[in-house]
Design a protein around this motif. Sequence first.
Motif, mmCIF file in Angstrom:
data_model
loop_
_atom_site.group_PDB
_atom_site.id
_atom_site.type_symbol
_atom_site.label_atom_id
_atom_site.label_comp_id
_atom_site.label_asym_id
_atom_site.label_seq_id
_atom_site.Cartn_x
_atom_site.Cartn_y
_atom_site.Cartn_z
ATOM 1 N N CYS A 47 56.163 51.637 32.666
ATOM 2 C CA CYS A 47 54.795 52.467 33.991
ATOM 3 C C CYS A 47 55.081 53.768 33.206
ATOM 4 N N HIS B 67 57.629 48.517 38.696
ATOM 5 C CA HIS B 67 57.306 48.182 39.369
ATOM 6 C C HIS B 67 55.971 47.633 39.061
ATOM 7 N N GLU B 68 55.573 47.330 38.086
ATOM 8 C CA GLU B 68 54.360 46.792 37.840
ATOM 9 C C GLU B 68 54.210 45.310 37.756
ATOM 10 N N GLU C 57 49.078 47.526 39.642
ATOM 11 C CA GLU C 57 49.544 48.635 40.856
ATOM 12 C C GLU C 57 48.711 49.774 39.952
HETATM 13 ZN ZN LIG Z 1 53.045 52.415 38.150
#
Ligand SMILES: [Zn+2]
Length: 341
Positions: A41, A64-65, A150
């Motif tokens: 990201c 976090h994806e 996400e």
């Molecule tokens: Zn992200």
Amino acid sequence: MKSAAVVNYAPERGSVEIREIEKPIIGEEDVLLEVANVGVCGSDLHQWTSDHSWPVNYPVVLGHEFGGHIAETGSRVKGWKEGDRVVSETAAVIDPSNPMSRQGLYNLDPTRKGFGYGVNGAMTRFVKVPARCLHKVPDVVPFEEACLTEPCSVAYNAVVMNSRLKPGDRVIVLGPGTIGILCAAMARLCGAQVAIVGLEADRHRLEIARQYGCEPIIGDATAWARQADGLGADCIIDAAGASITLKIAMDLVRPNGQITKVGWGPQPLGFSLDPLVQKNVTLQGSFSHNWPIWEKVIGLMGSGQLDVKPIIGGVWSVLDWHEAFEKMHSGEVVKSVLKPV
Ligand SMILES: [Zn+2]
């Protein structure tokens, strides 16, 4: 058993390295997720280059994806089993009694902590995930694509939930990064006419946006904004990572229009916001996403209405994180995806 992880270990610029970490111990309401793929990201890049504006709990595993298979379930987890194909939301820690959480808006709980900055993220083989974060992924969506649920949810929240769009509206997206291109794609799904604006250096990324039926514009979008009736675009989605683009948005928006700001820019403004007043414009922020948004996005991906393949620039081993980060940082690819070892 230890696995390689991409760890952001200090606030100084460039403080990211591969470290061997232990398999996490899960709690009774968690699952252990074996990561199949994890997207890089813009915020991972910001933590790497140390120009982020959120608190980081060092050392922390980035990422976090992500999506993968459930490897273990905690004793109180219901409805999930080993082997299930899942993606995970990002709000790893929330306060369920916070008034925002109680409205279902736990993404806006100020005590929320996310994967990759607040708690260990997914750029490694195993990650501990609360079961409430999980969503089932249809078999037709491979994990290289599913891990982008996400950023798609960020775009859905900005465009569908937080913007007032009608079919036929003219929408300008500023910034052809992942979020910008996905916002443009979402606005197309809402029936808008969409232009996406970048710089000369963004030519390649703008061409990718064209595949979603948007008009790519390098530099000044004034002519496109005024093309219909001379007054400006109905909505400007600011997905660039610089404060100055808000000035451009105020120029391009029509009276009584809307600006939705989804890109972060820590720089102070240095210009007047008076055009907002004079034009009676709504300035709307948009942050993160919640459960119903994820379900809609997975539906769009599963049905083929939203195809994220055009934005994926390649899949790298987590050990080659540096190359994957560099390629995205330079704009050579829109989105890099990692695979744990
Ligand atoms: Zn992200």
